[in-house]
Write an enzyme that holds these catalytic residues in place. Structure first.
Site, PDB file in Angstrom:
ATOM      1  N   SER A   1       7.174   7.567  12.783  1.00  0.00           N
ATOM      2  CA  SER A   1       6.651   5.941  12.115  1.00  0.00           C
ATOM      3  C   SER A   1       7.612   4.851  13.024  1.00  0.00           C
ATOM      4  O   SER A   1       8.521   5.361  13.602  1.00  0.00           O
ATOM      5  CB  SER A   1       7.281   6.214  10.833  1.00  0.00           C
TER       6      SER A   1
ATOM      7  N   ARG B   1       9.529   2.801  11.233  1.00  0.00           N
ATOM      8  CA  ARG B   1      10.447   2.489  10.363  1.00  0.00           C
ATOM      9  C   ARG B   1      11.768   1.848  10.864  1.00  0.00           C
ATOM     10  O   ARG B   1      12.383   2.920  11.366  1.00  0.00           O
ATOM     11  CB  ARG B   1      10.546   3.382   8.943  1.00  0.00           C
TER      12      ARG B   1
ATOM     13  N   ASP C   1       3.964  -1.031  11.109  1.00  0.00           N
ATOM     14  CA  ASP C   1       3.633   0.360  10.981  1.00  0.00           C
ATOM     15  C   ASP C   1       3.082   1.109  12.105  1.00  0.00           C
ATOM     16  O   ASP C   1       2.271   0.424  12.803  1.00  0.00           O
ATOM     17  CB  ASP C   1       2.624   0.212   9.736  1.00  0.00           C
TER      18      ASP C   1
ATOM     19  N   ASP D   1       0.839  -1.309  -0.174  1.00  0.00           N
ATOM     20  CA  ASP D   1      -0.068  -0.084   0.160  1.00  0.00           C
ATOM     21  C   ASP D   1       0.905   1.254   0.060  1.00  0.00           C
ATOM     22  O   ASP D   1       0.354   2.176  -0.426  1.00  0.00           O
ATOM     23  CB  ASP D   1      -0.884   0.094   1.370  1.00  0.00           C
ATOM     24  N   HIS D   2       1.899   1.343   0.430  1.00  0.00           N
ATOM     25  CA  HIS D   2       2.776   2.353   0.689  1.00  0.00           C
ATOM     26  C   HIS D   2       3.392   2.980  -0.765  1.00  0.00           C
ATOM     27  O   HIS D   2       3.356   3.982  -1.311  1.00  0.00           O
ATOM     28  CB  HIS D   2       4.019   2.181   1.605  1.00  0.00           C
TER      29      HIS D   2
ATOM     30  N   ARG E   1      -0.010  13.282   9.781  1.00  0.00           N
ATOM     31  CA  ARG E   1       1.329  13.631  10.347  1.00  0.00           C
ATOM     32  C   ARG E   1       1.507  14.872   9.431  1.00  0.00           C
ATOM     33  O   ARG E   1       1.365  14.743   8.111  1.00  0.00           O
ATOM     34  CB  ARG E   1       2.303  12.739  10.162  1.00  0.00           C
TER      35      ARG E   1
HETATM   36  C1  MIC Z   1       4.214   6.565   8.106  1.00  0.00           C
HETATM   37  O1  MIC Z   1       3.045   6.967   8.240  1.00  0.00           O
HETATM   38  O2  MIC Z   1       5.370   7.280   8.530  1.00  0.00           O
HETATM   39  C2  MIC Z   1       4.660   5.269   7.575  1.00  0.00           C
HETATM   40  C3  MIC Z   1       5.169   5.403   6.343  1.00  0.00           C
HETATM   41  O3  MIC Z   1       3.343   4.356   7.603  1.00  0.00           O
HETATM   42  C4  MIC Z   1       5.573   4.641   8.635  1.00  0.00           C
HETATM   43  C5  MIC Z   1       6.036   3.258   8.133  1.00  0.00           C
HETATM   44  C6  MIC Z   1       7.020   3.417   7.190  1.00  0.00           C
HETATM   45  O4  MIC Z   1       8.023   4.229   7.298  1.00  0.00           O
HETATM   46  O5  MIC Z   1       7.097   2.221   6.453  1.00  0.00           O
HETATM   47  C7  MIC Z   1       4.882   4.349   9.971  1.00  0.00           C
HETATM   48  O6  MIC Z   1       4.032   5.100  10.392  1.00  0.00           O
HETATM   49  O7  MIC Z   1       5.268   3.448  10.760  1.00  0.00           O
HETATM   50 FE1  SF4 Z   2      -0.180   4.945   4.988  1.00  0.00          FE
HETATM   51 FE2  SF4 Z   2       1.416   5.777   7.317  1.00  0.00          FE
HETATM   52 FE3  SF4 Z   2       0.124   7.511   6.058  1.00  0.00          FE
HETATM   53 FE4  SF4 Z   2      -1.132   5.517   7.105  1.00  0.00          FE
HETATM   54  S1  SF4 Z   2       0.172   7.335   8.032  1.00  0.00           S
HETATM   55  S2  SF4 Z   2      -1.790   6.248   5.020  1.00  0.00           S
HETATM   56  S3  SF4 Z   2       0.201   3.888   7.161  1.00  0.00           S
HETATM   57  S4  SF4 Z   2       1.820   6.254   5.108  1.00  0.00           S
END
Ligand code: MIC
Ligand code: SF4
Length: 641
Positions: A535, A537, A119, A64-65, A379
């Site tokens: 996140s 990550r 995530d 999905d990312h 965010r």
């Molecule tokens: C995000 O919202 O920052 C992400 C991308 O979903 C991350 C995960 C990632 O960096 O792959 C998260 O929230 O954990």
């Molecule tokens: Fe995707 Fe992270 Fe954004 Fe949610 S907050 S939509 S999991 S990138």
């Protein structure tokens, strides 16, 4: 004394540890999820552990990312995840099927079960009464292999809701109100339990918006009771058999109680560049906007998008505004299309994007230079949109749609009466985009396909008793993982390629960091409070590991990032006296002495050879964490166990 809902679920899943706040507990995990941007690493780690098949009740790998596939890199990652999932017993949710948290809520979440996901917004499942945590990929790999998930027993915060949301005020405003009260670190070390009479006025998708954004206050997780509303939602998804009523005991004790009267709330917005920089929308009405993005795991449910369609119906968006809509799942998109609401959205001038994270993680739709973007996301960290000087505001879908029509931030209450929307009794169910794994016999001979973008995991090294390093980078408070390891369309394709990603590490703060860290050979980083927020990550730990970072010294850490550092064999230490932060300067030569003895005592001595001073540091680690650090991280520790 009675138990809170979270304590009840913890008790049922407790493998070891004492349920006293702050002590380490080990939990049995029922379900796991991964997404593609963290998934490749998680599955490489799972393979390295060497388990034949996942041992959880359910594990799902979502794509999905990173769905742009601009070049072979993403496509390689997707093929790897698809084939590894088929072989090891994991369901595979194809690209286009939707955002992991939205699809998991619709199709797989079960009240009372434990879920960890690679995530940070995995707590979305708390909207259904699940105990759901965001975790690093390695923790998810271990849980898939049947291992426990370790956390510190959280404190309990209760938010008591009374009243009912006024028209045009939405669940997003409840989240923003809690952020206003608690800030981005107010939930650290706590579970937020939502209760009170007002809970009965919120549907499951609204509850999920609220638990989703609990991540932004730093909470370990957030949870709603499982009640009649939960039963109705599960029944409409054809899963009534998954329902189980759950609530806290009437005499349960909480560390803090916060009261929110839903009737008193009004539309809110988080202003640049932090989700807790909350103001009333009515005070921001003169802010002109360039772009509106509706979607993300926070606000992309059918309920949210039917509301957006109702606002946009028979109207046109302002000519200078660009509006994107990304439905959270194929189910949402199909149902919007079936009832005609999609046509209303498109006729207004909106652009339809894929059912994926999209602009939320900087995958396209970056604003122009200095652009103002209002988004229904969770965010608004600096640079996350892909444009360094963009100004991003976080708002509800109602505010987003109203503002798209006027071209400036708009309080939707000025639009007159709110159009009625009704949710269906039955959602359209089609799980054909979720591919089932091979049966265990066929799986034995199945091949896992690894394209050239899949690079091996960086090597860790056992801890040494004395570590000499250069303070290559000193940063301030609230450093996010988006600062440490940015995402976006240019970088996400390399999530399986740590050496390549290293070129972008800390790019938002200091583009020379990777070169300087490589030249130093061995690096310490110094940070302020809440280091690593945001996140889950683990790249924000693995890339520093690759660049020679041995310890991070900060005033305080965000939970998942601290765990990821330890998993990678990097020591997270805090200042005994936060004022010492000011005594250390970038480029100082540092030495951490008597590391083995310090691990035992929890008190570390840092010598700054450049300045000729000594600084006291703290690192109170559990026995398991000490062993992990000594071994050089979770993987060598798990393999050597
Ligand atoms: C995000 O919202 O920052 C992400 C991308 O979903 C991350 C995960 C990632 O960096 O792959 C998260 O929230 O954990
Ligand atoms: Fe995707 Fe992270 Fe954004 Fe949610 S907050 S939509 S999991 S990138």
């Amino acid at each position: 004394m009675g138990l809170t809902l979270a304590q009840k679920i913890i008790k049922e899943h407790l493998i070891s540890g004492e349920m006293t706040p702050g002590s380490e507990i080990a939990l049995k995990i029922d379900q796991t999820l991964t997404q593609d941007a963290t998934g490749t690493m998680a599955y490489l780690e799972f393979e390295a552990i060497g388990t034949e098949r996942v041992k959880t009740e359910l594990s799902v790998a979502y794509i999905d990312h990173n769905t742009l596939q601009s070049g072979f890199e993403n496509a390689d990652d997707h093929t790897y995840i698809r084939t590894v999932a088929a072989k090891y017993g994991i369901r595979f949710s194809r690209p286009g099927n939707g955002i992991c948290h939205q699809v998991h809520l619709e199709r797989f979440g079960i009240p009372g079960k434990t879920l960890i996901g690679s995530d940070s917004h995995t707590p979305t499942g708390g909207g259904l009464g699940m105990l759901a945590f965001g975790a690093g990929g390695m923790d998810v790999a271990v849980a898939m292999g049947g291992g426990a998930y370790y956390i510190k027993m959280p404190k309990m915060i209760k938010v008591v809701l009374t009243g009912k949301l006024s028209p045009w005020v939405s669940a997003k405003d409840v989240s923003l109100e809690l952020l206003r009260i608690l800030s981005v670190k107010g939930g650290v070390g706590s579970v937020v339990e939502w209760g009170g009479e007002g809970v009965k006025t919120l549907s499951v998708p609204e509850r999920a918006t609220i638990t989703n954004m609990g991540t932004e206050i730093g909470a370990t997780t957030s949870i709603f009771p499982s009640d009649e509303i939960t039963r109705v939602f599960l029944a409409s998804q054809g899963r009534e058999e998954d329902f189980k009523p759950l609530c806290s005991d009437p005499d349960a004790a909480y560390d803090r109680i916060i009261n929110i009267d839903l009737s008193s709330l009004e539309p809110l917005a988080a202003c640049p560049h932090s989700p807790d920089n909350v103001k009333k929308v009515s005070e921001l009405e003169n802010v002109k906007i360039d772009q509106v993005c509706i979607g993300s795991c926070t606000n992309s449910s059918l309920r949210d998008l039917l509301g957006v369609a109702a606002v946009l119906k028979n109207k046109k968006i302002a000519p200078e505004v660009s509006l994107s809509v990304s439905p959270g799942s194929k189910q949402v998109l199909t149902m919007l299309s079936d009832c005609g609401a999609l046509s209303d959205i498109l006729a207004s001038g909106a652009r339809l994007l894929e059912c994926a994270c999209g602009p939320c993680i900087g995958m396209g739709f970056s604003p122009g230079s200095g652009g103002v973007s209002i988004r229904t996301f969770n965010r608004n960290f600096e640079g996350r949109s892909g444009t360094r000087d963009a100004q991003v505001y976080l708002v509800s879908p109602e505010v987003a749609a109203a503002s798209a029509l006027t071209g400036h931030i708009t309080d939707p209450r000025t639009l007159g009466e709110r159009p009625e929307i009704s949710l269906p009794d039955a959602y359209r169910i089609d799980d054909s985009a979720v591919i089932m794994p091979l049966d265990p016999e066929a799986a034995k001979s199945a091949q896992v396909l690894r394209g050239p973008n899949i690079k091996p995991f960086p090597t860790t090294r056992p801890l040494e008793d004395s570590i000499d390093a250069v303070l290559t980078l000193k940063v301030g408070d609230n450093i996010t993982t988006d600062h440490i390891m940015p995402a976006g369309a240019k970088i996400l394709p390399y999530r399986s390629n740590i050496p390549k990603m290293a070129d972008f590490c800390f790019g938002v703060c200091d583009q020379s960091f990777p070169e300087r860290a490589k030249a130093a050979g061995s690096t310490f980083i110094v940070g302020g409070s809440n280091y690593g927020q945001g996140s889950s990550r683990e790249h924000a730990a693995l890339v520093p590991l690759y660049l020679g970072v041995r310890a991070v010294i900060a005033k305080s850490f965000a939970r998942i990032h601290a765990a990821n550092l330890i998993n990678a064999g990097i020591i997270p230490l805090t200042f005994a006296d936060p004022a010492d932060y000011d005594r250390l300067e970038q480029d100082d030569r540092l030495r951490l002495e008597d590391v083995f003895a310090s691990l035992e005592s929890g008190s570390f001595a840092l010598v700054d050879a450049t300045r000729g001073i000594r600084v006291k540091l703290c690192g109170a680690f559990t026995d398991r964490q000490k062993k992990m650090l000594l071994a050089g991280g979770l993987l060598p520790y798990t393999k050597g166990e």
